[in-house]
Design a protein around this motif. Sequence first.
Motif, short mmCIF file in Angstrom:
data_model
loop_
_atom_site.label_atom_id
_atom_site.label_comp_id
_atom_site.label_asym_id
_atom_site.label_seq_id
_atom_site.Cartn_x
_atom_site.Cartn_y
_atom_site.Cartn_z
N ASP A 97 30.35 -10.17 -8.62
CA ASP A 97 31.11 -10.73 -9.75
C ASP A 97 30.25 -10.88 -11.00
N GLN A 98 28.94 -11.05 -10.79
CA GLN A 98 28.04 -11.17 -11.93
C GLN A 98 27.58 -9.79 -12.41
N GLY A 99 28.02 -8.76 -11.71
CA GLY A 99 27.65 -7.40 -12.11
C GLY A 99 26.23 -7.00 -11.77
N THR A 100 25.65 -7.68 -10.77
CA THR A 100 24.25 -7.39 -10.45
C THR A 100 24.06 -6.83 -9.04
N LEU A 101 25.16 -6.42 -8.43
CA LEU A 101 25.03 -5.86 -7.08
C LEU A 101 24.84 -4.35 -7.19
N PRO A 102 23.82 -3.80 -6.51
CA PRO A 102 23.66 -2.35 -6.57
C PRO A 102 24.77 -1.65 -5.77
N GLN A 103 24.91 -0.38 -5.99
CA GLN A 103 25.86 0.38 -5.17
C GLN A 103 25.18 0.74 -3.86
N PHE A 104 25.92 0.54 -2.79
CA PHE A 104 25.33 0.75 -1.47
C PHE A 104 25.58 2.15 -0.93
N SER A 105 26.14 3.02 -1.76
CA SER A 105 26.47 4.36 -1.25
C SER A 105 25.63 5.45 -1.89
N LEU A 106 24.79 5.06 -2.85
CA LEU A 106 24.00 6.13 -3.49
C LEU A 106 22.62 5.67 -3.93
N CYS A 107 21.77 6.69 -4.10
CA CYS A 107 20.39 6.46 -4.54
C CYS A 107 20.40 6.18 -6.04
N SER A 108 19.74 5.08 -6.45
CA SER A 108 19.82 4.71 -7.87
C SER A 108 18.91 5.60 -8.71
#
Length: 244
Positions: free
Chosen positions: A142-153
């Motif tokens: 909700d704070q917009g700070t969670l990385p995506q867990f499906s891809l390499c950043s």
Amino acid sequence: MERNIKIDAITLKKISLGENNVGVTLLTSQDEQLFVMAFGAKKSKSRLYSGVNQFTYGVWDLYHDPVKDMWRGKEFSVIDSNSEIQLNLERFYSASLFLEIILKSNGSQGVFSLLRDSLHFIQTERDYNRVLIQFLLRILHDQGTLPQFSLCSECGKIVVNEPLFFSYGEELLCKSCNNGRLNSFLNPGILKYCEKTMGLDIQSGLKIGMDRDSSETLKKYLIELIKIYTGGKLLTLNSANGLI
Ligand SMILES: [Zn+2]
């Protein structure tokens, strides 16, 4: 702004002000934090007496004093005192961590219902760690700070059945981008768990399990993320002394 309001809220914090008075920080059902003076609330016969305790969920009648530019509590009626939180140290520290994170965060939409549900489930779920994990995932999201867990950043590759490596930042790296640098990783089971549960409401998310080691890894990872987000140390973690 209306002078008198009636609003659902959860008490995040209380401070003693003088012999009889208490100042409380409330999280309202409009996802806002409000500092309220509860005059006389230390007296057991006060109508505000039960409302000033941390974790208490109820309805407040508030009055805005225009002269002092201050909210004052007039009446309080309890919906849930969440008193079972106090019965178990681990659950108590987890619930205290929820409050501390919210106090140190910028407000976000939905934070009130997230806290209300998390306080409920931390008392009722057998595996309270799941509640902590779900709270952390959702508040970071909700704070917009969670990385995506499906891809390499770094390279953007979508990973399937592969781990993603991390240091204690937000980046998650695929095996080839990591190139042996970092040892810590989220295994494919953890990545799937995060992806899947984030698409569900919290109650449904709590039904999905994970093995103990993965659960510990994810919890540690999320706590490090939230520490970065809230700007350093969380006092609750120090007090908990390894219990969470
Ligand atoms: Zn990569």
